[in-house]
Design a protein around this motif. Structure first.
Motif, mmCIF file in Angstrom:
data_model
loop_
_atom_site.group_PDB
_atom_site.id
_atom_site.type_symbol
_atom_site.label_atom_id
_atom_site.label_comp_id
_atom_site.label_asym_id
_atom_site.label_seq_id
_atom_site.Cartn_x
_atom_site.Cartn_y
_atom_site.Cartn_z
ATOM 1 N N THR A 1 0.862 -1.176 0.000
ATOM 2 C CA THR A 1 0.000 0.000 0.000
ATOM 3 C C THR A 1 0.901 1.229 0.000
ATOM 4 O O THR A 1 1.827 1.325 0.823
ATOM 5 N N VAL A 2 0.654 2.141 -0.957
ATOM 6 C CA VAL A 2 1.443 3.364 -1.040
ATOM 7 C C VAL A 2 0.524 4.541 -0.730
ATOM 8 O O VAL A 2 -0.478 4.751 -1.408
ATOM 9 N N ILE A 3 0.883 5.311 0.325
ATOM 10 C CA ILE A 3 0.015 6.365 0.851
ATOM 11 C C ILE A 3 0.726 7.716 0.753
ATOM 12 O O ILE A 3 1.808 7.899 1.338
ATOM 13 N N PRO A 4 0.161 8.673 0.012
ATOM 14 C CA PRO A 4 0.759 10.024 -0.024
ATOM 15 C C PRO A 4 0.623 10.715 1.332
ATOM 16 O O PRO A 4 -0.363 10.557 2.039
ATOM 17 N N ILE A 5 1.655 11.491 1.677
ATOM 18 C CA ILE A 5 1.646 12.282 2.908
ATOM 19 C C ILE A 5 1.777 13.748 2.517
ATOM 20 O O ILE A 5 2.725 14.138 1.829
ATOM 21 N N THR A 6 0.823 14.573 2.939
ATOM 22 C CA THR A 6 0.865 16.004 2.624
ATOM 23 C C THR A 6 1.088 16.818 3.891
ATOM 24 O O THR A 6 0.715 16.401 5.001
ATOM 25 N N LYS A 7 1.721 17.986 3.713
ATOM 26 C CA LYS A 7 1.975 18.875 4.838
ATOM 27 C C LYS A 7 0.887 19.943 4.894
ATOM 28 O O LYS A 7 0.599 20.598 3.888
ATOM 29 N N LEU A 8 0.298 20.116 6.040
ATOM 30 C CA LEU A 8 -0.766 21.097 6.245
ATOM 31 C C LEU A 8 -0.158 22.468 6.591
ATOM 32 O O LEU A 8 1.027 22.562 6.948
ATOM 33 N N PRO A 9 -0.952 23.553 6.470
ATOM 34 C CA PRO A 9 -0.439 24.908 6.763
ATOM 35 C C PRO A 9 0.158 25.058 8.151
ATOM 36 O O PRO A 9 1.086 25.855 8.344
ATOM 37 N N ASP A 10 -0.350 24.294 9.125
ATOM 38 C CA ASP A 10 0.177 24.430 10.482
ATOM 39 C C ASP A 10 1.447 23.613 10.709
ATOM 40 O O ASP A 10 1.975 23.545 11.828
ATOM 41 N N GLY A 11 1.940 22.955 9.643
ATOM 42 C CA GLY A 11 3.163 22.182 9.761
ATOM 43 C C GLY A 11 2.950 20.709 10.029
ATOM 44 O O GLY A 11 3.896 19.911 9.954
ATOM 45 N N SER A 12 1.715 20.318 10.383
ATOM 46 C CA SER A 12 1.435 18.900 10.619
ATOM 47 C C SER A 12 1.285 18.162 9.297
ATOM 48 O O SER A 12 1.209 18.775 8.232
ATOM 49 N N GLU A 13 1.235 16.834 9.362
ATOM 50 C CA GLU A 13 1.148 16.014 8.154
ATOM 51 C C GLU A 13 -0.136 15.202 8.160
ATOM 52 O O GLU A 13 -0.654 14.824 9.219
ATOM 53 N N LYS A 14 -0.636 14.932 6.935
ATOM 54 C CA LYS A 14 -1.883 14.198 6.783
ATOM 55 C C LYS A 14 -1.699 13.102 5.745
ATOM 56 O O LYS A 14 -1.104 13.321 4.690
ATOM 57 N N GLU A 15 -2.206 11.900 6.048
ATOM 58 C CA GLU A 15 -2.172 10.792 5.108
ATOM 59 C C GLU A 15 -3.378 10.872 4.174
ATOM 60 O O GLU A 15 -4.512 11.045 4.632
ATOM 61 N N GLU A 16 -3.122 10.766 2.878
ATOM 62 C CA GLU A 16 -4.182 10.810 1.886
ATOM 63 C C GLU A 16 -4.646 9.392 1.544
ATOM 64 O O GLU A 16 -4.165 8.410 2.127
ATOM 65 N N LEU A 17 -5.590 9.289 0.600
ATOM 66 C CA LEU A 17 -6.061 7.978 0.169
ATOM 67 C C LEU A 17 -4.936 7.222 -0.535
ATOM 68 O O LEU A 17 -4.133 7.816 -1.249
ATOM 69 N N PRO A 18 -4.846 5.904 -0.344
ATOM 70 C CA PRO A 18 -3.771 5.132 -0.980
ATOM 71 C C PRO A 18 -3.828 5.227 -2.513
ATOM 72 O O PRO A 18 -4.905 5.368 -3.110
ATOM 73 N N LEU A 19 -2.664 5.155 -3.143
ATOM 74 C CA LEU A 19 -2.588 5.110 -4.599
ATOM 75 C C LEU A 19 -2.997 3.729 -5.092
ATOM 76 O O LEU A 19 -2.860 2.727 -4.391
ATOM 77 N N GLN A 20 -3.518 3.697 -6.291
ATOM 78 C CA GLN A 20 -3.850 2.419 -6.915
ATOM 79 C C GLN A 20 -2.626 1.904 -7.658
ATOM 80 O O GLN A 20 -1.971 2.645 -8.381
ATOM 81 N N ASP A 21 -2.333 0.587 -7.474
ATOM 82 C CA ASP A 21 -1.191 0.040 -8.205
ATOM 83 C C ASP A 21 -1.523 -0.016 -9.692
ATOM 84 O O ASP A 21 -2.672 -0.209 -10.096
#
Length: 511
Positions: free
Chosen positions: A427-447
């Motif tokens: 499972t490959v999950i994108p991680i994005t950085k939020l404006p407050d500096g915290s990180e959020k996991e997005e929906l997994p990518l499809q292979d």
């Protein structure tokens, strides 16, 4: 009669600048074939009559700078080899202009000291199409092994349009080999005629010589480079490749690859193998790497006015280019970063993207710095690796960060491969950085298109983007479903310019 000869060679040069320097030269392979030794016949200087198109036997002599065959030929000697010689004679008038007779002569091996015989060739005017080193006999219904012994054996059912459309596809293609380079020529006004006219009976040997100029459909490249003082001791060239390598070539017209099926391995970089290690220090001009490319005459891009604009964003999609895959410390943190040096080929440093047959190019690169917009870079940071050992049915995680600079029209794919594993899951999950500096996991990518134990994920596209830098972060989750023998777990980042290993190690699996 004085013996004819073939002049074979590559020469001449002119100089231009890239973010490197290019030295370009052109040359021709010239073949001269001479007729002699034919049946007696009386020439009549009249409108076309049966006796004006009588069948004769012509002897041809082929020489190539008095070259003698050797068991171990040098590269220069190999460049002059002429094998699988196909000659197509299209008569301009017989039996009619609209329906010309086509005769075909094939010689599987041409010995430069051997006389070649054209049996049953008609007197008259022809359009002559000559091909050498194209892989074999090119007219299937012409049955003679080396020369015809009967009139019918020299006849060919191919039309002139079919001959003009002939394509060569080298069955074994090593970029560094010089032997069997495809060659061709067209003579629109070739004539087989007696040397004496006006009713005078002629003897053997009185046929006017036939001259054929063969041109290679292959360009010869000499590649050298020097690493400037700013990068000396820091930049290491890991591999050298050539991308968009044509796998086929049109023999009788300018050849321009226009779809990926025209390329070897669909245009994926093919390593240039040589008999020395080019990856430590410089490759000097006087001792360059040498390779050969089939002709690829891509259209010019007239909007390019500066060398810096010769990059993947502006170049033709199918233009051929050299790619140097390098590695150097990151200027900011000293971590290792991959640098790609694409050098688009052509006859100048701006608009031209020709790989021109029968030409010779010396490409000399001066690698001075890493801030050029033509240079792409890829920095991969493994923030957290997989633990070792890996336990069955227990999710294990790796976190990677990818920073991409100046990758033009590229698609980066994360390739996940467990060799020897039994029922793996990724499972490959994108991680994005939020404006407050915290990180959020997005929906997994499809292979994408899983192939056996390999799983591909599209992680970054750079289509039609200006020069820029972009960073993406991913969590890769791996689950081993059953007990397995030790496995080799690999994560690799693949792009159109090569593949970079992120994780490539042996892991133990435990319950």
């Amino acid at each position: 009669m004085a013996g004819p000869y073939v002049v074979c060679g590559l020469g001449g040069e002119r100089i231009m600048n890239y973010f490197s320097r290019f030295i370009i030269g052109t040359g021709l392979l010239v073949g001269v074939l001479v007729s002699g030794g034919c049946r007696k016949h009386t020439w009549r200087d009249q409108p076309l009559r049966p006796e004006d198109t009588a069948l004769v036997d012509a002897m041809l002599i082929l020489r190539c700078n008095d070259l003698q065959t050797k068991a171990e030929a040098t590269r220069e000697e190999q460049e002059k080899q002429i094998n699988d010689l196909n000659l197509f004679f299209v008569h301009k008038h017989y039996p009619s202009v609209a329906n010309p007779e086509v005769r075909h002569y094939y010689f599987s091996s041409v010995d430069v000291a051997k006389r070649l015989k054209l049996t049953n060739i008609r007197l008259g005017k022809y359009r002559l199409y000559a091909v050498a080193n194209a892989g074999g006999r090119l007219c299937s219904d012409s049955h003679h092994p080396t020369e015809p012994t009967a009139v019918g054996e020299s006849m060919c059912s191919m039309t002139e349009d079919q001959i003009k459309a002939l394509i060569a596809e080298p069955w074994e293609y090593d970029l560094t080999r010089a032997d069997n380079l495809p060659m061709s020529s067209v003579d629109e006004n070739m004539e087989i005629k007696w040397a004496k006219h006006e009713g005078v009976t002629v003897d053997e040997g009185d046929i006017v010589p036939i001259s054929i100029t063969l041109k290679r459909k292959v360009a010869k490249y000499l590649l050298s480079y020097e690493i400037g003082s700013e990068l000396a001791g820091k930049l290491k060239i890991k591999s050298i490749g050539v991308s968009n390598v044509p796998g086929r070539v049109a023999l009788f017209k300018n050849s321009k690859a226009d779809k990926f099926t025209d390329f070897l391995d669909n245009g994926i970089t093919i390593p240039v193998k040589e008999y020395k290690d080019p990856f430590e220090g410089n490759v000097p001009e006087e001792d360059p790497l040498v390779f050969y490319l089939l002709e690829n005459m891509q259209d010019p891009v007239l909007t390019i006015t500066e060398p810096e604009e010769r990059n993947g964003r502006n170049a033709p999609t199918y233009a051929s280019y050299i790619f140097l895959d390098g590695e150097a410390p990151d200027p900011e943190d000293g971590a290792s970063r991959q640098y790609g040096f694409p050098i688009y080929l052509g006859n100048n440093m701006t608009t031209n993207f020709y790989v021109e047959g029968n030409a010779y190019y010396h490409v000399h690169l001066q690698l001075k710095g890493l801030n050029d917009v033509r240079i792409s870079s890829l920095k991969i940071k493994v923030i957290q690796g997989f633990p070792n050992p890996i336990y069955v049915n227990q999710p294990e995680e790796a976190i990677i960060e990818i920073t991409c600079v100046n990758h033009f029209n590229d698609l980066l794919e994360l390739v996940c491969t467990p060799e020897g594993a039994n029922q793996p899951q990724f499972t490959v999950i994108p991680i994005t950085k939020l404006p407050d500096g915290s990180e959020k996991e997005e929906l997994p990518l499809q292979d994408v298109a899983p192939d056996g134990e390999r799983f591909w994920y599209h992680v970054l596209e750079t289509d039609n983007q200006p020069p820029y830098e972009r960073t993406v972060k991913y969590k890769v989750e791996y689950i081993q479903g059953k007990t397995s023998r030790p496995i080799r777990l690999s994560l690799m980042l693949r792009s159109r310019v090569g593949t970079v290993a992120i994780v490539d190690d042996n892991f133990t699996v435990r319950n």
